[in-house]
Structures are given as structure tokens and as C-alpha cells.
Write a protein that holds these residues in place. Structure first.
Motif, PDB file in Angstrom:
ATOM      1  N   GLY B  96       0.785  -1.220   0.000  1.00  0.00           N
ATOM      2  CA  GLY B  96       0.000   0.000   0.000  1.00  0.00           C
ATOM      3  C   GLY B  96       0.819   1.272   0.000  1.00  0.00           C
ATOM      4  O   GLY B  96       0.321   2.337  -0.343  1.00  0.00           O
ATOM      5  N   THR B  97       2.085   1.169   0.361  1.00  0.00           N
ATOM      6  CA  THR B  97       2.917   2.369   0.426  1.00  0.00           C
ATOM      7  C   THR B  97       3.750   2.562  -0.837  1.00  0.00           C
ATOM      8  O   THR B  97       4.536   3.494  -0.927  1.00  0.00           O
ATOM      9  CB  THR B  97       3.860   2.291   1.640  1.00  0.00           C
ATOM     10  N   ASP B  98       3.596   1.702  -1.802  1.00  0.00           N
ATOM     11  CA  ASP B  98       4.387   1.791  -3.031  1.00  0.00           C
ATOM     12  C   ASP B  98       3.686   2.690  -4.033  1.00  0.00           C
ATOM     13  O   ASP B  98       2.702   2.301  -4.641  1.00  0.00           O
ATOM     14  CB  ASP B  98       4.590   0.395  -3.617  1.00  0.00           C
ATOM     15  N   SER B  99       4.206   3.881  -4.249  1.00  0.00           N
ATOM     16  CA  SER B  99       3.525   4.831  -5.121  1.00  0.00           C
ATOM     17  C   SER B  99       3.700   4.505  -6.596  1.00  0.00           C
ATOM     18  O   SER B  99       2.996   5.039  -7.437  1.00  0.00           O
ATOM     19  CB  SER B  99       4.029   6.242  -4.847  1.00  0.00           C
ATOM     20  N   TRP B 100       4.628   3.635  -6.921  1.00  0.00           N
ATOM     21  CA  TRP B 100       4.887   3.314  -8.312  1.00  0.00           C
ATOM     22  C   TRP B 100       4.081   2.112  -8.797  1.00  0.00           C
ATOM     23  O   TRP B 100       4.132   1.767  -9.954  1.00  0.00           O
ATOM     24  CB  TRP B 100       6.373   3.035  -8.529  1.00  0.00           C
ATOM     25  N   GLY B 101       3.396   1.466  -7.910  1.00  0.00           N
ATOM     26  CA  GLY B 101       2.569   0.345  -8.328  1.00  0.00           C
ATOM     27  C   GLY B 101       3.347  -0.883  -8.735  1.00  0.00           C
ATOM     28  O   GLY B 101       2.879  -1.697  -9.516  1.00  0.00           O
ATOM     29  N   LYS B 102       4.564  -1.047  -8.229  1.00  0.00           N
ATOM     30  CA  LYS B 102       5.363  -2.202  -8.610  1.00  0.00           C
ATOM     31  C   LYS B 102       4.774  -3.466  -7.980  1.00  0.00           C
ATOM     32  O   LYS B 102       4.435  -3.498  -6.807  1.00  0.00           O
ATOM     33  CB  LYS B 102       6.813  -2.034  -8.145  1.00  0.00           C
ATOM     34  N   LEU B 103       4.687  -4.505  -8.781  1.00  0.00           N
ATOM     35  CA  LEU B 103       4.186  -5.784  -8.302  1.00  0.00           C
ATOM     36  C   LEU B 103       5.338  -6.738  -8.003  1.00  0.00           C
ATOM     37  O   LEU B 103       6.287  -6.841  -8.781  1.00  0.00           O
ATOM     38  CB  LEU B 103       3.253  -6.433  -9.324  1.00  0.00           C
ATOM     39  N   GLN B 104       5.220  -7.424  -6.885  1.00  0.00           N
ATOM     40  CA  GLN B 104       6.166  -8.486  -6.526  1.00  0.00           C
ATOM     41  C   GLN B 104       5.464  -9.807  -6.815  1.00  0.00           C
ATOM     42  O   GLN B 104       4.364 -10.059  -6.309  1.00  0.00           O
ATOM     43  CB  GLN B 104       6.514  -8.395  -5.046  1.00  0.00           C
ATOM     44  N   PHE B 105       6.098 -10.644  -7.617  1.00  0.00           N
ATOM     45  CA  PHE B 105       5.487 -11.910  -8.017  1.00  0.00           C
ATOM     46  C   PHE B 105       6.049 -13.067  -7.215  1.00  0.00           C
ATOM     47  O   PHE B 105       7.225 -13.075  -6.833  1.00  0.00           O
ATOM     48  CB  PHE B 105       5.735 -12.173  -9.503  1.00  0.00           C
ATOM     49  N   GLY B 106       5.203 -14.069  -7.001  1.00  0.00           N
ATOM     50  CA  GLY B 106       5.670 -15.320  -6.455  1.00  0.00           C
ATOM     51  C   GLY B 106       6.384 -16.129  -7.521  1.00  0.00           C
ATOM     52  O   GLY B 106       6.452 -15.733  -8.692  1.00  0.00           O
ATOM     53  N   ALA B 107       6.911 -17.280  -7.122  1.00  0.00           N
ATOM     54  CA  ALA B 107       7.692 -18.119  -8.039  1.00  0.00           C
ATOM     55  C   ALA B 107       6.818 -18.884  -9.020  1.00  0.00           C
ATOM     56  O   ALA B 107       7.324 -19.451  -9.981  1.00  0.00           O
ATOM     57  CB  ALA B 107       8.570 -19.082  -7.259  1.00  0.00           C
ATOM     58  N   GLY B 108       5.530 -18.913  -8.754  1.00  0.00           N
ATOM     59  CA  GLY B 108       4.622 -19.600  -9.662  1.00  0.00           C
ATOM     60  C   GLY B 108       4.290 -21.008  -9.208  1.00  0.00           C
ATOM     61  O   GLY B 108       5.107 -21.674  -8.562  1.00  0.00           O
ATOM     62  N   THR B 109       3.088 -21.443  -9.546  1.00  0.00           N
ATOM     63  CA  THR B 109       2.638 -22.806  -9.264  1.00  0.00           C
ATOM     64  C   THR B 109       2.102 -23.411 -10.555  1.00  0.00           C
ATOM     65  O   THR B 109       1.210 -22.838 -11.188  1.00  0.00           O
ATOM     66  CB  THR B 109       1.522 -22.817  -8.200  1.00  0.00           C
ATOM     67  N   GLN B 110       2.675 -24.530 -10.934  1.00  0.00           N
ATOM     68  CA  GLN B 110       2.217 -25.227 -12.131  1.00  0.00           C
ATOM     69  C   GLN B 110       0.986 -26.053 -11.767  1.00  0.00           C
ATOM     70  O   GLN B 110       1.045 -26.881 -10.839  1.00  0.00           O
ATOM     71  CB  GLN B 110       3.309 -26.134 -12.675  1.00  0.00           C
ATOM     72  N   VAL B 111      -0.093 -25.836 -12.446  1.00  0.00           N
ATOM     73  CA  VAL B 111      -1.312 -26.615 -12.231  1.00  0.00           C
ATOM     74  C   VAL B 111      -1.462 -27.623 -13.352  1.00  0.00           C
ATOM     75  O   VAL B 111      -1.388 -27.264 -14.538  1.00  0.00           O
ATOM     76  CB  VAL B 111      -2.547 -25.702 -12.166  1.00  0.00           C
ATOM     77  N   VAL B 112      -1.643 -28.879 -12.982  1.00  0.00           N
ATOM     78  CA  VAL B 112      -1.857 -29.949 -13.948  1.00  0.00           C
ATOM     79  C   VAL B 112      -3.207 -30.581 -13.655  1.00  0.00           C
ATOM     80  O   VAL B 112      -3.410 -31.135 -12.571  1.00  0.00           O
ATOM     81  CB  VAL B 112      -0.739 -31.007 -13.873  1.00  0.00           C
ATOM     82  N   VAL B 113      -4.103 -30.471 -14.606  1.00  0.00           N
ATOM     83  CA  VAL B 113      -5.435 -31.065 -14.466  1.00  0.00           C
ATOM     84  C   VAL B 113      -5.521 -32.268 -15.403  1.00  0.00           C
ATOM     85  O   VAL B 113      -5.354 -32.128 -16.618  1.00  0.00           O
ATOM     86  CB  VAL B 113      -6.548 -30.057 -14.802  1.00  0.00           C
ATOM     87  N   THR B 114      -5.770 -33.419 -14.828  1.00  0.00           N
ATOM     88  CA  THR B 114      -5.802 -34.655 -15.618  1.00  0.00           C
ATOM     89  C   THR B 114      -7.242 -35.066 -15.912  1.00  0.00           C
ATOM     90  O   THR B 114      -8.122 -34.889 -15.077  1.00  0.00           O
ATOM     91  CB  THR B 114      -5.090 -35.788 -14.885  1.00  0.00           C
TER      92      THR B 114
END
Lengths: 114, 115
Positions: B96-114
Motif C-alpha cells: 500500500g505504500t508503493d507509489s509506483w505500483g510495482k508488483l512483486q510476483f511469487g515463483a509460480g505454481t504449475q497446475v496440472v489437471v488430468t
């Protein structure tokens, strides 16, 4: 991904060469960002820009240079490419400074440094 | 400093079963939270966001996410997964204090639907 385009889609370059990745958006979004995507690290911010001629470093800026002379363009230059810069690079833009609109991403550039 | 954790590298689920992808965060101030999806050889696509208001947020393609302030979590859910939901999912946060709107991303989760 209409409206934000990255070029080239694929690039192979040699160690030590300078290479520039292009990013162009047609929405006149003020905010633009460069991320690199690596397995296990997700997306890491390289540089960002709030407007023409206003840029700042992100999490992993070493070895990269950006410029933004026009609102619609935000090129990323690798001054002397290294193998560790082999990655997929994504450009993104945002209409609002607060990020309330989220980002719109380009399709990415896959860069291989040999 | 803001950070995002996606504790699972991969989630496997059978088609028709519920899907949950976990995300926890750490930020200064009130968080702005996002989920993105990435299909092979494509850029990231926006799914949904939480800015304020109702803790249950509905997004694209039948996905929803629940914001839990006490647990600092923002888990993505879908009641009945489809094979076409197989993709890489990223959680992102902006402090909320970031005036530039920078996003921090997680490492990602691979979803596999069989099937």
C-alpha cells in the motif's frame, strides 16, 4: 496481447555482445516495467518507468540499461550479454500508478546467450 | 520490503475436482493482491484482484480468491477444474505504500489437471 508488443520473440546472441529488446504499447500507459522470468524465481523486476524520461531500478538491474524517450516505447539493453542473462523477458504496462488496473503483459522475448 | 510465497511448485488435480493454489504475502500497509495465469509460450494474463471490500473476489474463467488478512493469504480457487486450466499461476502483491505500483510476483505454481 494486443496493444503491447515485444520484439524480437526469440533472440540468440553471443557473450559480450550488446542486445536491445523492444517494447511498444499503444495505450499511452504511463507506467511500464521489465521483468525476467527464470525457473524457480518467478518474475523479477529489472527496471520500471513512471513516464517518459523517468526510470528506476528494480530488483535485478545489473547489466541492463533502459531508456524511455517516448511514452509508448521502453527498450531494454543488455550492455554486454552474459550467459546468466539467458531468460525470458516480459514487458508490462499499467494505466494507474496504484496498480489498481493490474498489468498488461507482452508475449515475451526468449533470449539465449551462448 | 514486500514478498510473496507460493509454497507449492505444482498442484495436480483431476478434472471436475476443486482446485486450490496457495499464496501468502508480506507487505507494508494494505495489500493489493493479484492472480495471473500463463499458458505455454504466452505472456501473463490477469485473472483477478483484491484491492478492498469483500474478502471473496471473483474473476475470469470461474476462478475466485479469498483474502484472509489474519493469515496474510490470498488463495486461488476453482470449484470444478478443467483440463484447460492446466497452466502456470502467479500470485502478485503490491504494498500500500508503493507509489509506483510495482508488483512483486511469487515463483509460480504449475497446475496440472488430468482427465
Amino acid at each position: 496481447d494486443a496493444g503491447i508488443t515485444q520484439s524480437p520473440r526469440y533472440k540468440i546472441t553471443e557473450t559480450g555482445r550488446q542486445v536491445t529488446l523492444m517494447c511498444h504499447q499503444t495505450w499511452s500507459h504511463s507506467y511500464m516495467f521489465w521483468y525476467r522470468q527464470d525457473l524457480g524465481h518467478g518474475l523479477r523486476l529489472i527496471y520500471y518507468s513512471a513516464a517518459a524520461d523517468i526510470t528506476d531500478k528494480g530488483e535485478v538491474p545489473d547489466g541492463y540499461v533502459v531508456s524511455r524517450s517516448k511514452t509508448e516505447n521502453f527498450p531494454l539493453t543488455l550492455e554486454s550479454a552474459t550467459r546468466s542473462q539467458t531468460s525470458v523477458y516480459f514487458c508490462a504496462s499499467s494505466a494507474l500508478p496504484t496498480g489498481l488496473s493490474g498489468y498488461t503483459f507482452g508475449s515475451g522475448t526468449r533470449l539465449t546467450v551462448v | 520490503a514486500q514478498s510473496v510465497a507460493q509454497p507449492e511448485d505444482q498442484v495436480n488435480v483431476a478434472e471436475g475436482n476443486p482446485l486450490t493454489v496457495k499464496c501468502t504475502y508480506s507487505v507494508s500497509g494494505n495489500p493489493y493482491l493479484f492472480w495471473y495465469v500463463q499458458y505455454p509460450n504466452r505472456g501473463l494474463q490477469f485473472l483477478l484482484k483484491y484491492i478492498t471490500g469483500d474478502n471473496l473476489v471473483k474473476g475470469s474463467y470461474g476462478f475466485e480468491a479469498e483474502f484472509n488478512k489474519s493469515q496474510t493469504s490470498f488463495h486461488l480457487k476453482k470449484p470444478s477444474a478443467l483440463v484447460s486450466d492446466s497452466a502456470l499461476y502467479f500470485c502478485a502483491v503490491r504494498g500500500g505504500t508503493d507509489s509506483w505500483g510495482k508488483l512483486q510476483f511469487g515463483a509460480g505454481t504449475q497446475v496440472v489437471v488430468t482427465p
